[in-house]
Design a protein around this motif. Sequence first.
Motif, PDB file in Angstrom:
ATOM      1  N   GLY A 122       0.031  28.961  -4.359  1.00 55.76           N
ATOM      2  CA  GLY A 122      -1.242  28.678  -5.011  1.00 55.76           C
ATOM      3  C   GLY A 122      -2.435  29.366  -4.377  1.00 55.76           C
ATOM      4  O   GLY A 122      -3.545  29.287  -4.903  1.00 55.76           O
ATOM      5  N   ASN A 123      -2.231  30.024  -3.248  1.00 54.39           N
ATOM      6  CA  ASN A 123      -3.328  30.754  -2.616  1.00 54.39           C
ATOM      7  C   ASN A 123      -3.212  32.231  -2.934  1.00 54.39           C
ATOM      8  O   ASN A 123      -2.109  32.772  -3.024  1.00 54.39           O
ATOM      9  CB  ASN A 123      -3.262  30.602  -1.103  1.00 54.39           C
ATOM     10  N   SER A 143       1.536  32.945 -13.082  1.00 50.53           N
ATOM     11  CA  SER A 143       1.346  32.740 -14.525  1.00 50.53           C
ATOM     12  C   SER A 143       0.167  31.813 -14.770  1.00 50.53           C
ATOM     13  O   SER A 143      -0.632  32.046 -15.681  1.00 50.53           O
ATOM     14  CB  SER A 143       2.590  32.116 -15.143  1.00 50.53           C
ATOM     15  N   THR A 144       0.085  30.777 -13.967  1.00 54.77           N
ATOM     16  CA  THR A 144      -1.003  29.822 -14.148  1.00 54.77           C
ATOM     17  C   THR A 144      -2.348  30.521 -14.060  1.00 54.77           C
ATOM     18  O   THR A 144      -3.223  30.323 -14.911  1.00 54.77           O
ATOM     19  CB  THR A 144      -0.900  28.724 -13.073  1.00 54.77           C
ATOM     20  N   PHE A 145      -2.506  31.357 -13.051  1.00 56.61           N
ATOM     21  CA  PHE A 145      -3.795  32.036 -12.900  1.00 56.61           C
ATOM     22  C   PHE A 145      -4.032  33.013 -14.053  1.00 56.61           C
ATOM     23  O   PHE A 145      -5.134  33.101 -14.593  1.00 56.61           O
ATOM     24  CB  PHE A 145      -3.863  32.755 -11.549  1.00 56.61           C
ATOM     25  N   ILE A 180      -3.445  26.107  -8.254  1.00 61.85           N
ATOM     26  CA  ILE A 180      -4.186  27.304  -7.815  1.00 61.85           C
ATOM     27  C   ILE A 180      -5.324  26.827  -6.921  1.00 61.85           C
ATOM     28  O   ILE A 180      -6.092  25.935  -7.292  1.00 61.85           O
ATOM     29  CB  ILE A 180      -4.758  28.065  -9.037  1.00 61.85           C
ATOM     30  N   LYS A 181      -5.371  27.415  -5.718  1.00 57.94           N
ATOM     31  CA  LYS A 181      -6.329  26.913  -4.732  1.00 57.94           C
ATOM     32  C   LYS A 181      -7.337  27.988  -4.381  1.00 57.94           C
ATOM     33  O   LYS A 181      -6.996  28.979  -3.743  1.00 57.94           O
ATOM     34  CB  LYS A 181      -5.579  26.465  -3.467  1.00 57.94           C
ATOM     35  N   VAL A 238      -6.888  25.264 -10.109  1.00 53.24           N
ATOM     36  CA  VAL A 238      -6.190  24.758 -11.289  1.00 53.24           C
ATOM     37  C   VAL A 238      -5.342  23.564 -10.874  1.00 53.24           C
ATOM     38  O   VAL A 238      -4.656  23.607  -9.847  1.00 53.24           O
ATOM     39  CB  VAL A 238      -5.286  25.824 -11.940  1.00 53.24           C
ATOM     40  N   TYR A 239      -5.421  22.508 -11.648  1.00 53.19           N
ATOM     41  CA  TYR A 239      -4.608  21.321 -11.397  1.00 53.19           C
ATOM     42  C   TYR A 239      -3.733  21.046 -12.608  1.00 53.19           C
ATOM     43  O   TYR A 239      -4.194  21.146 -13.739  1.00 53.19           O
ATOM     44  CB  TYR A 239      -5.498  20.100 -11.173  1.00 53.19           C
TER      45      TYR A 239
END
Lengths: 452, 265
Positions: free
Chosen positions: B236-237, B57-59, B33-34, B25-26
């Motif tokens: 992000g991992n 939250s992003t994921f 998110i990597k 995610v960018y």
Amino acid sequence: MTDATANPVQPDGRKHGSLLQQDARIKRRNASEARFKFYGILAVATGLFFLVALLWAIISNGTGAFSQTYLTVQVELLESKLDKKGNRDIADIKKVSTFGYTPLIQDALLKEVQDRGIETEFAKKKDMKALISASAAAQVRDHVIANPDLIGQTVEFRVLASSRVDGYLKDRVSRESVARDKNISPAHLDLTDALVEAGVIKKIFNLDFILGSDASDTRPEAAGMGVSMLGSLFMMLVVLGLSLPIGVAASIYLEEFAPQNRWTDLIEVNISNLAAVPSIVFGILGLAVFIQFAHLPQSAPLVGGLVLTLMTLPTIIIATRASLKAVPPSIRDAALGVGASKMQSVFHHVLPLAAPGILTGTIIGLAQALGETAPLLLIGMVGFIASNYPEGVLDGFVAPNSAMPAQIYEWAKRADPAFYERAWGGIIILLVFLITMNIIAIILRRRFERRW
Amino acid sequence: MNDMRIVERKVDANEVKISARTCQVYYGDTHAIKDVDVDIQDKTVTAFIGPSGCGKSTFLRCLNRMNDTIDICRVEGDIHLDGEDIYDPKVDPVQLRAKVGMVFQKPNPFPKSIYDNIAYGPRIHGLAKTKADLDEIVEKSLRRGAIWDEVKDRLHAPGTGLSGGQQQRLCIARAIATEPEVLLMDEPCSALDPIATAQVEELIDELRARYSVVIVTHSMQQAARVSQKTAFFHLGNLVEFGETGQIFTNPQDPRTESYITGRIG
Ligand SMILES: Nc1ncnc2c1ncn2[C@@H]1O[C@H](COP(=O)(O)OP(=O)(O)O)[C@@H](O)[C@H]1O
Ligand SMILES: [Mg+2]
């Protein structure tokens, strides 16, 4: 280090002084606070003073327009003058112009004077002219044409007194000012006094000022706001009907759907700029586009409404976008989270919450448009335009008319001081409308907000 | 690593509901998110833990495409729900969100009545044909949301008038009303007091019987209490993913260990 300078160590070695004693710093701070409060109160008081002065000026100058002086006379509608053939043919009766009626009214007034035994130097009916409005003959004629059966009878009429007599009763005209006036003489004023005593001349509430139409330069006593109020009403219908849907649709698109990029930024800046464009610019734009290019009728409330729509749109868009922005994003998330589409989330949840703000913005925009004069001057909605009510709704939109503020401007511009009073009276009516609209805005906002 | 697989096998009885592969995610240029691979199982509570800003939250928001509403957000990789790619152009996010419900960090009831809060989802998805159907859905959802007894006498009072904990359970009930298959919760208890938190946790445990629940939490105790599987995110991992008991007692990665023992975060 700084701590030591801010709180110098007290002689007895304690770090802080007694709480009961203010140090110099605190005193200075309190003094500047007190000064600031004083300036604030001064500013508010100045504002209030000007407001009160303004209201006082408006009310003291304008209330006169709401009363008007009338003469009550028994007019003998002579058949020999009004219907020479005696067959009550309406076409023949209509051939008699107001000049046929004027002597009858003058006669009636002279008779009133003589019957009551009022002592006066005037013995000819011509001498009564100064007391009677030029509109009186038209008033009697209209009544006779509507009821031709009255011819031959003596009928009681309440006709307008001349504006000089009206002014005398309202202290606008005095014996000194009359000295150089060719329309009226001091002796006429003496006669007026006597007729007031006798109850022939009376000052009563002036409904015609609120309902009537404008009158020509020589008849300030007959001029009213009613027709231009209708002009304003039809303009506001156009403004509301166009600017609310367009403004709200544009705002919803920009706020909820449009991507944030250079184009939308540009549009945003331009809308804000548009709100600051002087209204006269919109006026000349309206003249060029709507009248000269699109050939819409001149002086029509439709064109006025279109021009004012251009002017009101930015206000509505800015207010709507602000109230859409104020809706918490969590509400949109909540709607999207249960599977509502973007459109559903906007129309079911965001818009109802933004509605009070949108309504308030719209009403304020309308109120601005209602008081706008400059653009109307350019599209010809000013001057002695309409002397009758529009015939039906379509006519209301396209027939030449004026609007309240333009009517006020027109009166203020005319020479006779009697019109000046009318202008102030018109301002009172306009302000009543504006205040009513603002109160409606406040009530609507309160009601919507109180729901939860 | 071998241990982890053994642990996983024990829970594998439940089938995989959502599987993410090489998910990126960018936000503009920020890589939030990597390369995340994760399998979320049905009828299981999966907890996402990790220090603040690590992308939990992003994921989570990728799983029901709530990230679509953020202009600058870009999602890459595969996320499958029941074997179907949810980022397929043919997928309408609106339909997806009816299947994957979401509860937010801050209770966000609509400023409407309690009844309308619950009824809104079923109405727009056409789940109830009659008023009686709708009444039934509302009651059932409120019961499952463990709030029926508290509100049954005032269904037409505004939902915003409830206490924070009640509001959050109302929001959970609202999410359940559309009969989702997966329930995503982003720190659902962070705005609640301990008693309300306990009530919501109890509710989550009950929901596990019917749904696949994914909960983001910053409280490790909470993750330990309610979840069967835990994923630990860091910068992000996805650092470690496994059975909750194992993550908390025997973390494999030194970063997980430091977080759990309170050295990062
Ligand atoms: N709307 C957004 N726009 C830009 N960056 C964002 C946005 N939301 C989150 N981020 C960034 O993405 C990273 C992960 O954020 P988030 O998923 O909210 O973390 P967490 O929920 O684990 O605290 C953070 O670095 C944050 O700054
Ligand atoms: Mg978060």
